[in-house]
Design a protein around this motif. Structure first.
Motif, PDB file in Angstrom:
ATOM      1  N   SER A  44     -12.476  -6.503 -10.668  1.00  0.00           N
ATOM      2  CA  SER A  44     -11.062  -6.720 -10.381  1.00  0.00           C
ATOM      3  C   SER A  44     -10.485  -5.556  -9.590  1.00  0.00           C
ATOM      4  O   SER A  44      -9.713  -5.738  -8.643  1.00  0.00           O
ATOM      5  CB  SER A  44     -10.293  -6.909 -11.695  1.00  0.00           C
ATOM      6  OG  SER A  44      -8.928  -7.132 -11.446  1.00  0.00           O
ATOM      7  N   ARG A  45     -10.873  -4.327  -9.969  1.00  0.00           N
ATOM      8  CA  ARG A  45     -10.414  -3.149  -9.235  1.00  0.00           C
ATOM      9  C   ARG A  45     -10.944  -3.147  -7.810  1.00  0.00           C
ATOM     10  O   ARG A  45     -10.230  -2.828  -6.858  1.00  0.00           O
ATOM     11  CB  ARG A  45     -10.871  -1.884  -9.947  1.00  0.00           C
ATOM     12  CG  ARG A  45     -10.352  -0.584  -9.341  1.00  0.00           C
ATOM     13  CD  ARG A  45     -11.290   0.574  -9.589  1.00  0.00           C
ATOM     14  NE  ARG A  45     -12.572   0.368  -8.942  1.00  0.00           N
ATOM     15  CZ  ARG A  45     -13.734   0.756  -9.460  1.00  0.00           C
ATOM     16  NH1 ARG A  45     -13.781   1.331 -10.625  1.00  0.00           N
ATOM     17  NH2 ARG A  45     -14.864   0.532  -8.798  1.00  0.00           N
ATOM     18  N   ALA A  46     -12.224  -3.513  -7.636  1.00  0.00           N
ATOM     19  CA  ALA A  46     -12.826  -3.545  -6.307  1.00  0.00           C
ATOM     20  C   ALA A  46     -12.135  -4.589  -5.428  1.00  0.00           C
ATOM     21  O   ALA A  46     -11.867  -4.342  -4.241  1.00  0.00           O
ATOM     22  CB  ALA A  46     -14.322  -3.848  -6.410  1.00  0.00           C
ATOM     23  N   LEU A  47     -11.828  -5.749  -6.004  1.00  0.00           N
ATOM     24  CA  LEU A  47     -11.134  -6.782  -5.238  1.00  0.00           C
ATOM     25  C   LEU A  47      -9.742  -6.308  -4.835  1.00  0.00           C
ATOM     26  O   LEU A  47      -9.277  -6.588  -3.723  1.00  0.00           O
ATOM     27  CB  LEU A  47     -11.043  -8.075  -6.056  1.00  0.00           C
ATOM     28  CG  LEU A  47     -10.304  -9.242  -5.381  1.00  0.00           C
ATOM     29  CD1 LEU A  47     -10.973  -9.635  -4.069  1.00  0.00           C
ATOM     30  CD2 LEU A  47     -10.230 -10.456  -6.321  1.00  0.00           C
ATOM     31  N   SER A  48      -9.088  -5.588  -5.717  1.00  0.00           N
ATOM     32  CA  SER A  48      -7.767  -5.048  -5.390  1.00  0.00           C
ATOM     33  C   SER A  48      -7.861  -4.095  -4.199  1.00  0.00           C
ATOM     34  O   SER A  48      -7.003  -4.115  -3.304  1.00  0.00           O
ATOM     35  CB  SER A  48      -7.193  -4.310  -6.609  1.00  0.00           C
ATOM     36  OG  SER A  48      -5.957  -3.716  -6.304  1.00  0.00           O
ATOM     37  N   ALA A  49      -8.904  -3.269  -4.161  1.00  0.00           N
ATOM     38  CA  ALA A  49      -9.103  -2.351  -3.030  1.00  0.00           C
ATOM     39  C   ALA A  49      -9.355  -3.131  -1.751  1.00  0.00           C
ATOM     40  O   ALA A  49      -8.802  -2.808  -0.688  1.00  0.00           O
ATOM     41  CB  ALA A  49     -10.268  -1.409  -3.323  1.00  0.00           C
ATOM     42  N   VAL A  50     -10.185  -4.151  -1.829  1.00  0.00           N
ATOM     43  CA  VAL A  50     -10.489  -4.981  -0.655  1.00  0.00           C
ATOM     44  C   VAL A  50      -9.225  -5.662  -0.139  1.00  0.00           C
ATOM     45  O   VAL A  50      -8.965  -5.703   1.072  1.00  0.00           O
ATOM     46  CB  VAL A  50     -11.578  -6.013  -1.005  1.00  0.00           C
ATOM     47  CG1 VAL A  50     -11.696  -7.080   0.079  1.00  0.00           C
ATOM     48  CG2 VAL A  50     -12.925  -5.317  -1.217  1.00  0.00           C
ATOM     49  N   LYS A  51      -8.419  -6.167  -1.051  1.00  0.00           N
ATOM     50  CA  LYS A  51      -7.159  -6.811  -0.639  1.00  0.00           C
ATOM     51  C   LYS A  51      -6.233  -5.810   0.041  1.00  0.00           C
ATOM     52  O   LYS A  51      -5.586  -6.111   1.043  1.00  0.00           O
ATOM     53  CB  LYS A  51      -6.471  -7.440  -1.851  1.00  0.00           C
ATOM     54  CG  LYS A  51      -7.115  -8.732  -2.330  1.00  0.00           C
ATOM     55  CD  LYS A  51      -6.264  -9.368  -3.418  1.00  0.00           C
ATOM     56  CE  LYS A  51      -6.736 -10.769  -3.734  1.00  0.00           C
ATOM     57  NZ  LYS A  51      -5.823 -11.478  -4.659  1.00  0.00           N
ATOM     58  N   GLY A  52      -6.167  -4.607  -0.524  1.00  0.00           N
ATOM     59  CA  GLY A  52      -5.323  -3.583   0.083  1.00  0.00           C
ATOM     60  C   GLY A  52      -5.778  -3.230   1.485  1.00  0.00           C
ATOM     61  O   GLY A  52      -4.962  -3.045   2.396  1.00  0.00           O
TER      62      GLY A  52
END
Length: 282
Positions: free
Chosen positions: A70-78
């Protein structure tokens, strides 16, 4: 482009070095996956939902947990939001992708007797008196003022003697005002009296044995030794003292919004988890 995004995060949002390292790792992993998955350099404006699902499946297959993914996806989205703003490279599939469900873990605070025992133990068990006073002062700031360990260790010599209210810069560069209890002020003064270094106004308040800025790992290690000696669980970490600050305030009738402000939480929902801690712990 990745470097430019990270520079923007650092300059405009005050992202901490550890956050930038994690974001670089997550987005680099995403880009490397796309290159292998697509057989060449990817067109980041044409990322599809199937690409994201394949990346998430591969990440889980590598053993990445739901919280980390979830954290990695948040970084990718950012990263992709920045690409859309800075380069006009919009990727609707990325913006629409939902992360895995993550069960929220309840805080695990220490109770009042345990908090006192831990602070007393690190004070008396240290190899030198000034080191014990230093570690006790740091832990008292976590329990008595609700600081994160990084916030306590960011204090400068100019911040002491501690005022009635401290201005703290927390996550994302957000500032908040934190009342200082007399016990916290006294603990810091006890350390200052014993410290063998000149604590210059612009230098770190808390020092290591060689005079440099104190490494948080040393405080964590001191507390680990103390909690083992006291027979406390592995959850009795420095951050558990910050949890204790919140839960003890809540148990005493503290207002949830006020506690949110004192902790520096961006969202009230983050603070609300303390209401779910059982009455015995409170």
């Amino acid at each position: 482009m990745l470097d430019r995004w990270l520079i923007t995060l650092s300059a405009q949002r005050g992202a901490r070095p550890a956050t930038l390292v994690a974001y670089r790792r997550d987005v680099t992993g995403w880009l490397e996956f796309l290159t292998g998955h697509l057989g060449g350099p990817p067109d980041l404006a044409r990322v599809a939902t199937t690409d994201l699902r394949a990346w998430m499946a591969a990440s889980r297959a590598r053993g990445l947990g739901a919280r980390s993914l979830s954290r990695a996806l948040s970084a990718v989205k950012g990263f992709h939001r920045w690409l859309a703003d800075a380069e006009g490279m919009e990727a609707p599939a990325v913006a629409a992708m939902r992360g895995p469900k993550v069960s929220r873990r309840l805080p695990r605070p220490v109770d009042i007797p345990a908090a006192r025992a831990l602070i007393d133990a690190v004070r008396t068990d240290a190899r030198e008196g000034w080191i014990g006073a230093r570690d006790a002062a740091v832990l008292t700031l976590l329990w008595g003022c609700g600081l994160r360990i990084s916030e306590a260790l960011s204090l400068k010599g100019a911040d002491a003697p501690l005022p009635d209210v401290l201005r703290i810069t927390g996550k994302g560069g957000k500032e908040r005002l934190t009342p200082v209890l007399p016990a916290a002020r006294a603990a810091v003064e006890a350390y200052r009296r014993l410290a063998p270094f000149a604590l210059g106004a612009g230098e770190a308040l808390f020092r290591g044995a060689r005079g440099g800025a104190l490494n948080p790992r040393l405080v964590q290690k001191a507390m680990e030794t103390a909690r083992m000696g006291l027979g406390l669980p592995a959850t009795a970490t420095p951050h558990a003292l910050r949890h204790a600050f919140a839960t003890h305030l809540l148990a005493a009738g503290g207002d949830l919004r006020a506690i949110q402000t004192l902790l520096g939480h961006a969202s009230l929902s983050t603070t609300q988890v303390y209401t779910a801690v059982d009455g015995a712990r409170l």
